[in-house]
Design a protein around this motif. Structure first.
Motif, PDB file in Angstrom:
ATOM      1  N   HIS A  43       0.774  -1.238   0.000  1.00 39.10           N
ATOM      2  CA  HIS A  43       0.000   0.000   0.000  1.00 39.10           C
ATOM      3  C   HIS A  43       0.806   1.290   0.000  1.00 39.10           C
ATOM      4  CE1 HIS A  43      -3.187  -2.790   0.463  1.00 39.10           C
ATOM      5  NE2 HIS A  43      -2.766  -3.165   1.656  1.00 39.10           N
ATOM      6  N   ASP A  44       2.055   1.253   0.365  1.00 43.46           N
ATOM      7  CA  ASP A  44       2.846   2.484   0.418  1.00 43.46           C
ATOM      8  C   ASP A  44       3.818   2.523  -0.752  1.00 43.46           C
ATOM      9  OD1 ASP A  44       1.699   3.429   2.889  1.00 43.46           O
ATOM     10  OD2 ASP A  44       2.820   1.848   3.888  1.00 43.46           O
ATOM     11  N   GLN A  45       3.332   2.988  -1.882  1.00 44.46           N
ATOM     12  CA  GLN A  45       4.153   3.050  -3.085  1.00 44.46           C
ATOM     13  C   GLN A  45       4.714   4.455  -3.325  1.00 44.46           C
ATOM     14  OE1 GLN A  45       4.844   0.223  -4.646  1.00 44.46           O
ATOM     15  NE2 GLN A  45       3.448  -0.912  -3.324  1.00 44.46           N
ATOM     16  N   VAL A  46       3.975   5.458  -2.882  1.00 47.77           N
ATOM     17  CA  VAL A  46       4.362   6.849  -3.110  1.00 47.77           C
ATOM     18  C   VAL A  46       4.382   7.601  -1.790  1.00 47.77           C
ATOM     19  CG1 VAL A  46       3.675   9.034  -4.226  1.00 47.77           C
ATOM     20  CG2 VAL A  46       3.365   6.869  -5.436  1.00 47.77           C
ATOM     21  N   CYS A  47       5.441   8.396  -1.559  1.00 45.44           N
ATOM     22  CA  CYS A  47       5.439   9.349  -0.463  1.00 45.44           C
ATOM     23  C   CYS A  47       4.732  10.587  -0.984  1.00 45.44           C
ATOM     24  CB  CYS A  47       6.857   9.679  -0.009  1.00 45.44           C
ATOM     25  SG  CYS A  47       6.880  11.013   1.210  1.00 45.44           S
ATOM     26  N   ILE A  48       3.487  10.783  -0.563  1.00 43.97           N
ATOM     27  CA  ILE A  48       2.668  11.863  -1.115  1.00 43.97           C
ATOM     28  C   ILE A  48       3.239  13.256  -0.809  1.00 43.97           C
ATOM     29  CG2 ILE A  48       0.369  12.942  -1.035  1.00 43.97           C
ATOM     30  CD1 ILE A  48      -0.758  10.067  -0.691  1.00 43.97           C
ATOM     31  N   ARG A  91       0.912   1.914   7.867  1.00 44.04           N
ATOM     32  CA  ARG A  91       1.326   2.901   6.884  1.00 44.04           C
ATOM     33  C   ARG A  91       2.805   3.191   7.056  1.00 44.04           C
ATOM     34  NH1 ARG A  91      -2.911   6.595   5.284  1.00 44.04           N
ATOM     35  NH2 ARG A  91      -4.523   5.261   4.427  1.00 44.04           N
ATOM     36  N   GLY A  92       3.534   3.290   5.955  1.00 46.61           N
ATOM     37  CA  GLY A  92       4.950   3.624   6.008  1.00 46.61           C
ATOM     38  C   GLY A  92       5.145   5.117   6.173  1.00 46.61           C
ATOM     39  N   ARG A  93       6.317   5.498   6.579  1.00 45.05           N
ATOM     40  CA  ARG A  93       6.620   6.924   6.711  1.00 45.05           C
ATOM     41  C   ARG A  93       7.845   7.252   5.892  1.00 45.05           C
ATOM     42  NH1 ARG A  93       5.542   8.668  12.996  1.00 45.05           N
ATOM     43  NH2 ARG A  93       3.378   8.036  13.042  1.00 45.05           N
ATOM     44  N   CYS A  94       7.817   8.407   5.320  1.00 42.43           N
ATOM     45  CA  CYS A  94       8.928   8.885   4.517  1.00 42.43           C
ATOM     46  C   CYS A  94       9.617   9.966   5.335  1.00 42.43           C
ATOM     47  CB  CYS A  94       8.370   9.451   3.218  1.00 42.43           C
ATOM     48  SG  CYS A  94       9.581  10.319   2.252  1.00 42.43           S
ATOM     49  N   ARG A  95      10.862   9.752   5.674  1.00 39.26           N
ATOM     50  CA  ARG A  95      11.570  10.723   6.510  1.00 39.26           C
ATOM     51  C   ARG A  95      12.465  11.594   5.639  1.00 39.26           C
ATOM     52  NH1 ARG A  95      12.275   5.865   9.212  1.00 39.26           N
ATOM     53  NH2 ARG A  95      14.441   5.762   8.584  1.00 39.26           N
ATOM     54  N   SER A  96      12.376  12.888   5.836  1.00 30.64           N
ATOM     55  CA  SER A  96      13.196  13.806   5.049  1.00 30.64           C
ATOM     56  C   SER A  96      14.632  13.781   5.527  1.00 30.64           C
ATOM     57  CB  SER A  96      12.663  15.231   5.173  1.00 30.64           C
ATOM     58  OG  SER A  96      11.430  15.338   4.545  1.00 30.64           O
ATOM     59  N   ARG A  97      15.539  13.801   4.593  1.00 27.88           N
ATOM     60  CA  ARG A  97      16.955  13.912   4.905  1.00 27.88           C
ATOM     61  C   ARG A  97      17.366  15.371   4.730  1.00 27.88           C
ATOM     62  NH1 ARG A  97      19.991   9.462   1.541  1.00 27.88           N
ATOM     63  NH2 ARG A  97      21.698  10.098   2.870  1.00 27.88           N
ATOM     64  N   PRO A  98      18.555  15.743   5.178  1.00 27.04           N
ATOM     65  CA  PRO A  98      18.952  17.152   5.109  1.00 27.04           C
ATOM     66  C   PRO A  98      18.787  17.785   3.744  1.00 27.04           C
ATOM     67  CG  PRO A  98      20.508  15.930   6.448  1.00 27.04           C
ATOM     68  CD  PRO A  98      19.529  14.931   5.895  1.00 27.04           C
ATOM     69  N   GLY A  99      19.002  17.054   2.676  1.00 28.37           N
ATOM     70  CA  GLY A  99      18.887  17.644   1.337  1.00 28.37           C
ATOM     71  C   GLY A  99      17.484  17.608   0.779  1.00 28.37           C
ATOM     72  N   GLY A 100      16.485  17.226   1.594  1.00 31.28           N
ATOM     73  CA  GLY A 100      15.121  17.132   1.112  1.00 31.28           C
ATOM     74  C   GLY A 100      14.786  15.778   0.541  1.00 31.28           C
ATOM     75  N   LEU A 101      15.784  14.860   0.460  1.00 28.87           N
ATOM     76  CA  LEU A 101      15.536  13.529  -0.067  1.00 28.87           C
ATOM     77  C   LEU A 101      14.867  12.691   0.994  1.00 28.87           C
ATOM     78  CD1 LEU A 101      16.080  11.410  -2.319  1.00 28.87           C
ATOM     79  CD2 LEU A 101      18.181  10.851  -1.118  1.00 28.87           C
ATOM     80  N   ALA A 102      13.864  11.936   0.589  1.00 31.25           N
ATOM     81  CA  ALA A 102      13.184  11.049   1.530  1.00 31.25           C
ATOM     82  C   ALA A 102      13.705   9.652   1.316  1.00 31.25           C
ATOM     83  CB  ALA A 102      11.683  11.104   1.290  1.00 31.25           C
ATOM     84  N   HIS A 103      13.601   8.842   2.338  1.00 26.85           N
ATOM     85  CA  HIS A 103      14.036   7.457   2.175  1.00 26.85           C
ATOM     86  C   HIS A 103      13.079   6.524   2.867  1.00 26.85           C
ATOM     87  CE1 HIS A 103      15.643   7.086   6.326  1.00 26.85           C
ATOM     88  NE2 HIS A 103      15.858   8.370   6.194  1.00 26.85           N
ATOM     89  N   SER A 104      13.130   5.289   2.432  1.00 25.80           N
ATOM     90  CA  SER A 104      12.233   4.284   2.998  1.00 25.80           C
ATOM     91  C   SER A 104      13.046   3.107   3.416  1.00 25.80           C
ATOM     92  CB  SER A 104      11.214   3.846   1.933  1.00 25.80           C
ATOM     93  OG  SER A 104      11.875   3.190   0.895  1.00 25.80           O
ATOM     94  N   GLY A 105      12.382   2.234   4.149  1.00 28.19           N
ATOM     95  CA  GLY A 105      13.039   1.002   4.564  1.00 28.19           C
ATOM     96  C   GLY A 105      13.178   0.067   3.389  1.00 28.19           C
ATOM     97  N   GLY A 106      14.008  -0.943   3.524  1.00 26.89           N
ATOM     98  CA  GLY A 106      14.195  -1.921   2.450  1.00 26.89           C
ATOM     99  C   GLY A 106      12.983  -2.779   2.269  1.00 26.89           C
TER     100      GLY A 106
END
Length: 199
Positions: free
Chosen positions: A5-10, A183-198
């Protein structure tokens, strides 16, 4: 993170789902609002019908679309989306590339909407030929093919339309008692890049 269900970080408009194994593989969807909209629609389906039905819908329709493309089913939007995701056309998009999964995601969700609806699913399951013809015609109307399927693929296509309905109906009638969708969460990194778990 839910693999279904979590394909896109909206908020960040990033593809974080299928085939993304590291933040570097996430795709910027800023110019592809239809993929972000598909994720929102996916969540609405999940709220309306629950995880048992929608888990089965996602598994079945995503597998079906992957195989349909191999059989020559073509949708014009798919080619356009791949071109927008792939600024350098010289590089081939591999079958397991996240771009391929992201590009077909709106069609997967359209098929999920169709199969999640008890009315349309009941027509697919009906023994009456006219009911199945109505189901088949509506599938083609919502997800039109640019060119005819190969002759050998047509019986397979009809069989798959029915089998998917049976599998989803079975999931609806025999819900999983334990477990829940997170629901998964997308965490922002310092450069604005988000990352997800494997995955």
């Amino acid at each position: 993170m839910s693999k279904h269900h979590d394909q896109v970080c909206i908020p960040h408009r990033l593809w974080i789902g299928r085939a993304v194994e590291a933040p570097a593989n996430q795709l910027d969807l800023a110019d592809l609002p239809e993929i972000v909209a598909a994720q929102k629609r996916h969540y609405r389906l999940l709220r309306r019908y629950g995880p048992d039905v929608i888990n089965a819908c996602y598994e079945q329709t995503s597998r079906f679309w992957t195989t349909l493309l191999q059989h020559g089913y073509r949708i014009s939007d798919l080619t356009q989306r791949l071109a927008r995701l792939q600024p350098r056309p010289a590089r081939t998009v591999r079958p397991w590339d996240p771009k391929r999964y992201a590009a077909i995601y709106p069609e997967i969700v359209k098929a999920m909407v169709f199969y999640a609806a008890p009315h349309w699913r009941s027509l697919a399951l009906s023994g009456a030929d006219e009911d199945f013809r109505a189901f088949h015609a509506e599938f083609i109307r919502r997800l039109p093919n640019e060119s005819s399927l190969r002759t050998t693929a047509k019986p397979w296509f009809i069989h798959q339309l029915r089998m998917i309905a049976h599998t989803i109906q079975d999931a609806a009638e025999h819900p999983v008692v334990s477990g829940s969708v997170r629901r998964g969460r997308c965490r922002s990194r310092p450069g604005g890049l988000a990352h997800s778990g494997g995955r």
